[in-house]
Design an enzyme around this catalytic site. Sequence first.
Site, PDB file in Angstrom:
ATOM      1  N   LYS A  32       2.234  11.192   7.332  1.00 34.43           N
ATOM      2  CA  LYS A  32       1.376  10.940   8.497  1.00 34.43           C
ATOM      3  C   LYS A  32       1.848  11.658   9.773  1.00 34.43           C
ATOM      4  O   LYS A  32       1.590  12.843   9.915  1.00 34.43           O
ATOM      5  CB  LYS A  32       1.222   9.428   8.688  1.00 34.43           C
ATOM      6  CG  LYS A  32       0.433   8.811   7.517  1.00 34.43           C
ATOM      7  CD  LYS A  32      -0.151   7.456   7.802  1.00 34.43           C
ATOM      8  CE  LYS A  32      -1.190   7.124   6.738  1.00 34.43           C
ATOM      9  NZ  LYS A  32      -0.823   6.014   5.860  1.00 34.43           N
ATOM     10  N   ASP A  64       9.195   2.931   2.175  1.00 38.34           N
ATOM     11  CA  ASP A  64       8.006   3.724   2.470  1.00 38.34           C
ATOM     12  C   ASP A  64       7.725   3.567   3.962  1.00 38.34           C
ATOM     13  O   ASP A  64       7.182   2.555   4.398  1.00 38.34           O
ATOM     14  CB  ASP A  64       6.814   3.240   1.633  1.00 38.34           C
ATOM     15  CG  ASP A  64       5.559   4.061   1.908  1.00 38.34           C
ATOM     16  OD1 ASP A  64       5.515   4.761   2.942  1.00 38.34           O
ATOM     17  OD2 ASP A  64       4.606   3.976   1.105  1.00 38.34           O
ATOM     18  N   PHE A 104       0.855  -1.190   0.000  1.00 36.40           N
ATOM     19  CA  PHE A 104       0.000   0.000   0.000  1.00 36.40           C
ATOM     20  C   PHE A 104       0.886   1.233   0.000  1.00 36.40           C
ATOM     21  O   PHE A 104       1.662   1.450   0.929  1.00 36.40           O
ATOM     22  CB  PHE A 104      -0.958   0.057   1.201  1.00 36.40           C
ATOM     23  CG  PHE A 104      -1.854   1.265   1.110  1.00 36.40           C
ATOM     24  CD1 PHE A 104      -3.016   1.230   0.359  1.00 36.40           C
ATOM     25  CD2 PHE A 104      -1.507   2.470   1.716  1.00 36.40           C
ATOM     26  CE1 PHE A 104      -3.817   2.368   0.213  1.00 36.40           C
ATOM     27  CE2 PHE A 104      -2.294   3.610   1.576  1.00 36.40           C
ATOM     28  CZ  PHE A 104      -3.461   3.547   0.826  1.00 36.40           C
TER      29      PHE A 104
HETATM   30  C1  LIG Z   1      -1.016   6.088   4.339  1.00 39.66           C
HETATM   31  C2  LIG Z   1       0.088   5.577   3.517  1.00 39.66           C
HETATM   32  C3  LIG Z   1       0.432   6.172   2.287  1.00 39.66           C
HETATM   33  C4  LIG Z   1      -0.379   7.279   1.650  1.00 39.66           C
HETATM   34  O1  LIG Z   1      -0.434   8.432   2.415  1.00 39.66           O
HETATM   35  P1  LIG Z   1      -1.588   9.532   2.095  1.00 39.66           P
HETATM   36  O2  LIG Z   1      -1.219  10.680   2.978  1.00 39.66           O
HETATM   37  O3  LIG Z   1      -2.893   8.900   2.453  1.00 39.66           O
HETATM   38  O4  LIG Z   1      -1.484   9.853   0.655  1.00 39.66           O
HETATM   39  C5  LIG Z   1       1.522   5.671   1.605  1.00 39.66           C
HETATM   40  N1  LIG Z   1       2.239   4.642   2.093  1.00 39.66           N
HETATM   41  C6  LIG Z   1       1.933   4.038   3.263  1.00 39.66           C
HETATM   42  C7  LIG Z   1       2.777   2.908   3.759  1.00 39.66           C
HETATM   43  C8  LIG Z   1       0.839   4.478   4.008  1.00 39.66           C
HETATM   44  O5  LIG Z   1       0.521   3.854   5.151  1.00 39.66           O
END
Ligand SMILES: *Cc1c(COP(=O)(O)O)cnc(C)c1O
Length: 399
Positions: A254, A225, A140
Site C-alpha cells: 500500500k 501483515d 484480511f
Molecule cells: C490491503 C491488504 C492486503 C492486500 O493487499 P493488495 O495490494 O490488495 O493485494 C493484505 N493485507 C492487509 C492487512 C491489507 O490491508
Amino acid sequence: MKSDQYILLEDEFGAQNYKPLDVVIERGEGIWVWDVDGNKYMDCLSAYSAVNQGHCNPKIMGAMFEQAKKLTLTSRAFRNDQLGPLYKELCDLTNSHKVLPMNSGAEAVETAIKAVRKWGYQVKGVPENKAEIIVCRNNFHGRTITIISFSTDPISTTGFGPFTPGFKVVDFGDAAAFEAAINDNTVAFLVEPIQGEAGVIIPPDGYLKDIRRICDEKSIVLIFDEIQTGLGRTGALLAEEHEGVEADLTLIGKALSGGFYPVSAVLSNTEVLGVLKPGEHGSTFGGNPLACAVARAALKVLVEDNLIENAQRMGEYFMEGLRKIKNSKIKEVRGRGLLIGVEFHDNAGGARQYCEKLKEVGLLCKETHETIIRFAPPLVITKADINWALERIVPILSQ
Ligand SMILES: *Cc1c(COP(=O)(O)O)cnc(C)c1O
C-alpha cells in the site's frame, strides 16, 4: 461527461465485484479529491491507506517522472541501480536484514507463506508437506486462492473452493488460544497487529509481546501483515512498535508507493528469506527500477515530512472530537494514530447510510462490515482540516 454517464459505463462493462459510492473522482491533491462534476471532497479512506503521503505527492511524483524517463523495467534477470539502494534504505529504516520486493500486498503474503513453509522443512525439520501456519479469525490478507483459503468471511470464500490446506484459525487477541493451537508442524503465525478490514480491531495490551514470546519459545516464525497498519498509519512506522516487539517477517505494501504504483515487500529479521534460492520464487515486475524509485521517495517523504508523528498527534485530536459525539447508536470510537473506527450498534441501521450522508457534505469514507466506519485520511492532514471534518461529521453522526 457527467458522473452519471461514467457510472453507467462502469456498471455496463465492468465486473461488479465492488459496490463503490457514486462519486467519480478525476483529480486529487493532498487530502482532497475532486469529482468530474467539480465537487471537492476530503478523502478519509486514503485508498485503504495506500495514499498516506497524500494524493499526487509532488516529491514522489517528481521521482516517478525522473525514473520513468530513464528506465522502468529490466526484470530481475539483470540488476538495476535503484534496487540495492531501496534494500539498504528499507533495512536501515525498519531494522531488517533482508528484503524481497513484490507488487501487490497479496503477493507479499504469498511470498511469506512460501518462505516459511520452506524454512519449516529445511531448518525446523517439519516433515515434507505437513507445515501448518496459524492465522486469526476475521483476518484480511488479500484475495488469492491460498489467502482466501484461510479467510473466515463467507463472502470471500463461498464458491471459490477447493482451498489450499495447511492453515489453522484461532481468535485474534487471544495469546492462549494461539499457544494451544501450536503443534510440531507449526511453522508460522500470520497476524495483523491491528485488524484493519475487520473494523479497526485493536488487540488487548500485551498481546503482541505475548505472541512474540511464544513464537520464540516454540521456534515459530512470527509474520506481521503491516500492509495496512505500516508506514506511519498508526502513529508509528510499524504498528509493532507500539508494543516494542519485532516480527521475523514484516509485510508492507500500500503506502510503500504513496499510491503511485503497486509496490510491496517482505522484510526479514532472521534468515527465513535465506532459504529461497535462485529460481524458486520471483516476479517480472517485482523490484523494477520505477517501483524502487517510487518507494524510495515514498519512504523519504514519510520520514522527512514528519508524517508519522503527525499521524500520532492528529489521530488523537480526531478521536477526541469523535468521542464527543452524543449518540446512543454509537457503540465505540477506537483507533491508533489515523486508523480510526466508529462502530454502531447492530440495530442502528448500518454504517453505509452515514457514509452516503457524509459524501453529500464533502467527506468520503467507507463502511466496513456493515456497522463500522473507518476514518483514515492521508497523514498530511492538519488540525484545521480535522476541524473542517468534525464540523461535518459531528452533526451527521449525531443523528
Ligand atoms: C490491503 C491488504 C492486503 C492486500 O493487499 P493488495 O495490494 O490488495 O493485494 C493484505 N493485507 C492487509 C492487512 C491489507 O490491508
